[in-house]
Structures are given as structure tokens and as C-alpha cells.
Design a protein around this motif. Structure first.
Motif, short mmCIF file in Angstrom:
data_model
loop_
_atom_site.label_atom_id
_atom_site.label_comp_id
_atom_site.label_asym_id
_atom_site.label_seq_id
_atom_site.Cartn_x
_atom_site.Cartn_y
_atom_site.Cartn_z
N ILE A 269 -12.39 92.05 -1.47
CA ILE A 269 -12.92 93.46 -2.02
C ILE A 269 -13.69 94.01 -0.99
O ILE A 269 -14.65 93.67 -0.39
N ARG A 270 -13.22 95.24 -0.91
CA ARG A 270 -13.54 96.08 0.23
C ARG A 270 -14.77 97.01 0.11
O ARG A 270 -15.37 97.76 0.84
N LEU A 271 -14.94 97.25 -1.20
CA LEU A 271 -16.03 98.15 -1.83
C LEU A 271 -16.79 97.77 -2.80
O LEU A 271 -16.20 97.34 -3.84
N VAL A 272 -18.10 97.36 -2.58
CA VAL A 272 -18.93 97.09 -3.73
C VAL A 272 -20.20 97.87 -3.81
O VAL A 272 -20.91 98.20 -3.02
N THR A 273 -20.39 98.30 -5.25
CA THR A 273 -21.38 99.12 -5.46
C THR A 273 -22.52 98.22 -6.50
O THR A 273 -22.07 97.90 -7.37
N LEU A 274 -23.50 98.22 -5.80
CA LEU A 274 -24.97 97.51 -6.28
C LEU A 274 -25.67 98.48 -6.90
O LEU A 274 -26.46 99.10 -6.12
N VAL A 275 -26.17 98.46 -8.17
CA VAL A 275 -27.04 99.23 -8.80
C VAL A 275 -27.84 98.68 -9.58
O VAL A 275 -27.82 97.61 -10.11
N GLY A 276 -29.38 99.21 -9.49
CA GLY A 276 -30.30 98.23 -10.02
C GLY A 276 -31.71 98.66 -9.73
O GLY A 276 -31.70 99.51 -8.81
N LYS A 277 -32.69 98.50 -10.66
CA LYS A 277 -33.98 99.22 -10.22
C LYS A 277 -34.71 98.20 -9.26
O LYS A 277 -33.97 97.61 -8.61
N ALA A 278 -35.96 98.87 -8.95
CA ALA A 278 -36.61 98.19 -7.55
C ALA A 278 -36.80 96.79 -7.98
O ALA A 278 -37.07 96.21 -9.24
N GLY A 279 -36.58 95.91 -7.04
CA GLY A 279 -36.93 94.45 -7.03
C GLY A 279 -35.85 93.56 -7.63
O GLY A 279 -36.07 92.18 -7.85
N THR A 280 -34.47 93.86 -7.92
CA THR A 280 -33.64 93.29 -8.47
C THR A 280 -32.74 92.54 -7.40
O THR A 280 -31.85 91.92 -7.76
N GLY A 281 -33.09 92.79 -6.25
CA GLY A 281 -32.40 91.69 -5.11
C GLY A 281 -31.19 92.45 -4.61
O GLY A 281 -30.34 91.55 -3.78
N LYS A 282 -31.02 93.98 -4.69
CA LYS A 282 -29.66 94.25 -4.27
C LYS A 282 -29.63 94.24 -2.86
O LYS A 282 -28.70 93.67 -2.24
N THR A 283 -30.78 94.84 -1.86
CA THR A 283 -30.70 94.77 -0.63
C THR A 283 -30.51 93.30 -0.09
O THR A 283 -29.83 92.83 0.85
N LEU A 284 -31.40 92.37 -0.30
CA LEU A 284 -31.73 91.03 -0.12
C LEU A 284 -30.15 90.26 -0.28
O LEU A 284 -29.70 89.62 0.72
N LEU A 285 -29.63 90.36 -1.20
CA LEU A 285 -28.27 89.91 -1.61
C LEU A 285 -27.31 90.31 -0.61
O LEU A 285 -26.44 89.51 -0.11
#
Length: 464
Positions: A272-288
């Protein structure tokens, strides 16, 4: 009957090719719009680039088709004209924005009156100006070509009701073949939509009632709702396969809910070459995203380097120029990235809050702004773009087209937290990319809904 579409300045600054997007209708550009565009042509920003492109396109049409004041024919069969209102030919000062808006709106009314009552629509992305136009009796619309309403974005997760034996077999074999009627048809292939309610309903159900490539799936026992299994639909094999999320987590980070388990599986899969992670603050997007990127780059060696970037966009009033060299200037902007890296290396296998400094020195980890990405080619890299909701669709296109062979790109952000005044929740690059790549075998999308930062952060995200 053909319509008259009168365009506001912000339409052309958002999409220079908007003049070609109205099929065989008449496109009218008020002379005041040309003057406003001229104010931005020297900017080095995306807005300045678009202003210069608009001028070039109009000049080409003038040279090929004749006078813009009389109108030129477009390839789509439409008609383009620059309108000067007869009652107010003088140009107002560009500094007086209210006067300029009024002059542009007045032009739309004169176009309608001069064309014998032909349906005329005023197109602007300025919400207040649309309200004023409507109050004065003018039909007003926003620019829809690059807009994706948040409600259209499915969560990326769906449920499929199966038997208990199917779930037991899935745990044993790691795969499950759904009925063909639930699978999205290939191009040119006709498959009737499911007639039963076997697929999930509500917000989690996929648009058109189909399983699409890389959609995360929750298999649920129809006789026992608590008997479930997590998987992902593999469009190549036309099967639901089990997640490859490590049981022990990644760098000490373990998924705390099913959406995070799905997200980590997508982030670790090099197919998978492109992943879009959407979520409100604190859902762990950047950390994951950082944890998965470090594992695949440093531990597994799949990628030569992890590149982390975010747009330079302040929250609230800017503090002005910053002293020092490039690294010192960027440090405040990139501090959220460093905070997450410190947490990962403090809780993971490498102890010490500054343990990532070795990776920065070796070049395996690079943190930089998006300012200088145009023209680069980035092969075999794990690229994370944080706060992507502040980017325009063209900027996201520029980033994705930088990817070379073997590169993976992760876009994270929250469309409800936008600091860029020129995009909104429907026109930002993150939302547009998630919608345009929907169903592609090399792309995946998921929405994280549950905050895991802290009890206070989750409460604030919900009640404030």
C-alpha cells in the motif's frame, strides 16, 4: 439552456483551470477579478503560482480566440468573456476589499440583465459573499469541482455478518472469501448491488454497498455479536485477509482500539503506497505513522529513509520572523514531530528521550518543511506528511508525484482543524486525496474516531 457562470477571484486562485470546468456554459470573469489576481502574481506561495497560471491561460485564449471583451470559444463548447459593467467602468481600489466584492457582485447582476434573463449563477468560495448575493436575489453557488463533503468520506471500516464457522475458519486460515455480490465491480464488470442487509449500515457502511480495495473489515457472528474478527479486504486475491499487526506492538506502541489496529496494519504493508489517516485530536494518527515508519525503515530496512514533514501554518497570530539558521527557524514548527519521537524512543527499545538524534545524524530520519519539495524525486522512502488538512489539492498532488519507486506516503490530519484560510473541510488536499484514491489497490483510507491521548483530551475534543 446554457447558463452564465460569473466567477469570483477566489475560484481562480484556488483552481486556475476552473474556467474549463463548466462544460458548454458561458463563463464570465469580471474585470475586477483580473485586477485582484494581479495583486497576488508576485507571491512565491501556491496562491501566487495560481495567479500567474490564470494570467497565462487567459493570455493564451486571447491570442488564439480573439478579444476577451467580445468573448472566446472554449474547447468544451463553452464561451469565456471578461465583463466590464457599463454603469461603473472605473476600477475601485484593490485595498478596499468590500468595494471590490460589491463591484464583482454588481457585474454579475449586469450580466444577467444584459443577457435577456438567461440563468446566471454567481460562483464564489466566500461564504459571506454568497449570502449577500442570495439576499439580493442572485443565485449563488460554491465551487464544487474539487470539493469533497466530509459526509461523503466513508470511515474505511465496515462490518460483515457471517456465521460462527466462518469466523473460526478465518482465525485458522487467515482468510475469508466474501460473496461476489459484496465486492466492488472491476471496470467493465457488472455486479448487482447486495439486496440483503448483510453489509454494515450507518456511518461505517461503504458507499454503494461494496467492499473496496484495502477496506478494513470487522467480521461479526450473526448469532453472537461479541464473536468478531478483524481483517482487510485484499482486492487482488478477492479475499478478506487477517491483519498483520504485531501482537507486541511497534516500538512499544500497541493499538488501543480496532481502528488503530486497522491503521497500523495499513501503515506496515509496503504494498500500500498511499495511506490517508483522518481523525480528531488525540486519536494517535501521527504517533502510529511514526512508529510504523521507524520500524519499516530502521528495523526492517524496507525503506532507505523516513522523511517527516508538515506545512508551516501557525495556529492563531504568527509571532513573526525567527532568528537563527534554517534548523533553528524550523524547530518550533517541527516540535510536535520531535515530541512524538521522544515518546517513541522513551517507551520503545531504545531508551533516552534524545535517542533519535543518531538517526537524524545518519540521515535515516529527516524532518523538514514542505517548502522545498517541488522538483525532488524521492525513491524508496517512507514519507509522512502531518497536518495535511492545511494543504491545497494541488500541493498534495505535488507531494504525491514526488514519490519514486518503492516509496510510501502517509497523509495525516483532521479536516475539522484547519488553519489555512484558503481551504476548508471540503476543499483541503487531505479530503480530496482520500476521496480520489478511493478503491485504488495501492491506496487505503481510515478514520480514527476514539481519542487515546488522555481522558481530558478526549473530553475536550468532544465537548469544546
Amino acid at each position: 439552456m446554457k447558463k452564465n457562470y460569473v466567477l469570483d477571484t477566489n475560484i481562480l486562485l484556488h483552481d486556475p483551470y476552473a474556467i474549463f470546468r463548466f462544460d458548454d456554459n458561458n463563463v464570465i470573469i469580471p474585470i475586477y477579478v483580473i485586477e485582484e489576481v494581479d495583486q497576488f502574481k508576485r507571491e512565491g506561495s501556491e496562491r501566487g503560482r495560481n495567479a500567474r497560471q490564470v494570467v497565462r491561460l487567459l493570455d493564451e485564449l486571447r491570442e488564439k480566440g480573439g478579444s476577451l471583451s467580445k468573448g472566446v470559444t472554449l474547447e468544451s463548447g463553452g464561451f469565456l468573456k471578461v465583463a466590464v459593467p457599463a454603469s461603473r467602468p472605473e476600477l475601485p481600489s484593490a485595498i478596499d476589499k468590500t468595494a471590490m466584492d460589491a463591484a464583482i457582485l454588481q457585474t454579475a447582476f449586469e450580466v444577467r440583465e444584459a443577457d435577456g434573463g438567461r440563468p446566471t449563477v454567481f460562483v464564489t468560495m466566500d461564504t459571506n459573499l454568497r449570502i449577500r448575493a442570495d439576499a439580493l436575489g442572485m443565485v449563488a453557488e460554491t465551487y464544487e469541482n474539487q470539493r469533497v463533503e466530509p459526509q461523503r468520506l466513508d470511515s474505511g471500516v465496515t462490518e460483515l455478518e457471517v456465521s460462527a464457522d466462518d469466523i473460526d475458519t478465518f482465525f485458522q486460515e487467515g482468510r475469508f472469501a466474501p460473496l461476489a455480490q459484496f465486492i466492488a465491480p472491476e471496470k467493465g464488470e457488472k455486479i448487482e448491488r447486495p439486496s440483503t442487509a448483510s453489509l454494515a449500515v450507518g456511518e461505517a457502511s461503504p458507499r454503494n454497498g461494496f467492499l473496496i480495495a484495502n477496506m478494513s473489515v470487522l467480521l461479526r457472528d450473526r448469532a453472537n455479536a461479541s464473536h468478531t474478527a478483524l481483517g482487510r479486504y485484499d482486492a487482488t486475491r478477492r479475499e478478506i485477509v487477517s491483519l498483520r499487526t504485531p501482537r507486541e506492538g511497534v516500538l512499544g506502541v500497541r493499538p488501543r482500539n480496532k481502528e488503530q489496529s486497522h491503521a497500523l496494519d495499513l501503515l506496515l504493508d509496503e504494498n500500500i503506497r498511499l495511506v490517508t489517516l483522518v481523525g480528531k485530536a488525540g486519536t494517535g494518527k501521527t504517533l502510529l505513522a511514526l512508529a510504523a515508519g521507524l520500524k519499516r525503515t530502521v528495523e526492517d530496512g524496507v525503506y532507505t529513509r523516513m522523511l517527516v514533514s508538515r506545512p508551516v501554518m501557525p495556529l492563531g497570530r504568527d509571532i513573526g520572523f525567527l532568528p537563527g539558521d534554517v534548523g533553528e527557524k524550523l524547530n518550533p514548527w517541527m516540535q510536535p514531530i520531535f515530541d512524538n519521537l521522544e515518546f517513541l524512543f522513551s517507551s520503545g527499545t531504545k531508551k533516552g528521550p534524545r535517542a533519535y538524534a543518531e538517526l537524524l545524524e545518519s540521515g535515516q530520519l529527516q524532518v523538514e518543511p514542505l517548502t522545498y519539495i517541488r522538483g525532488r524525486s524521492l525513491p524508496a522512502q517512507y514519507i509522512i506528511v502531518d497536518e495535511a488538512q492545511n494543504l491545497t489539492p494541488h500541493e498534495v498532488k505535488t507531494i504525491i508525484t514526488r514519490s519514486g519507486d518503492g516509496t510510501k506516503i502517509v497523509l495525516t490530519g483532521d479536516p475539522e482543524q484547519i488553519d489555512n484560510p484558503y481551504v476548508d473541510s471540503a476543499s483541503n488536499g487531505l479530503s480530496v486525496a482520500a476521496d480520489r484514491f478511493r478503491g485504488e489497490k495501492v491506496a487505503a483510507h481510515i478514520v480514527l474516531t476514539r481519542g487515546e491521548r488522555s481522558e481530558l483530551a478526549e473530553l475536550a475534543a468532544n465537548v469544546l
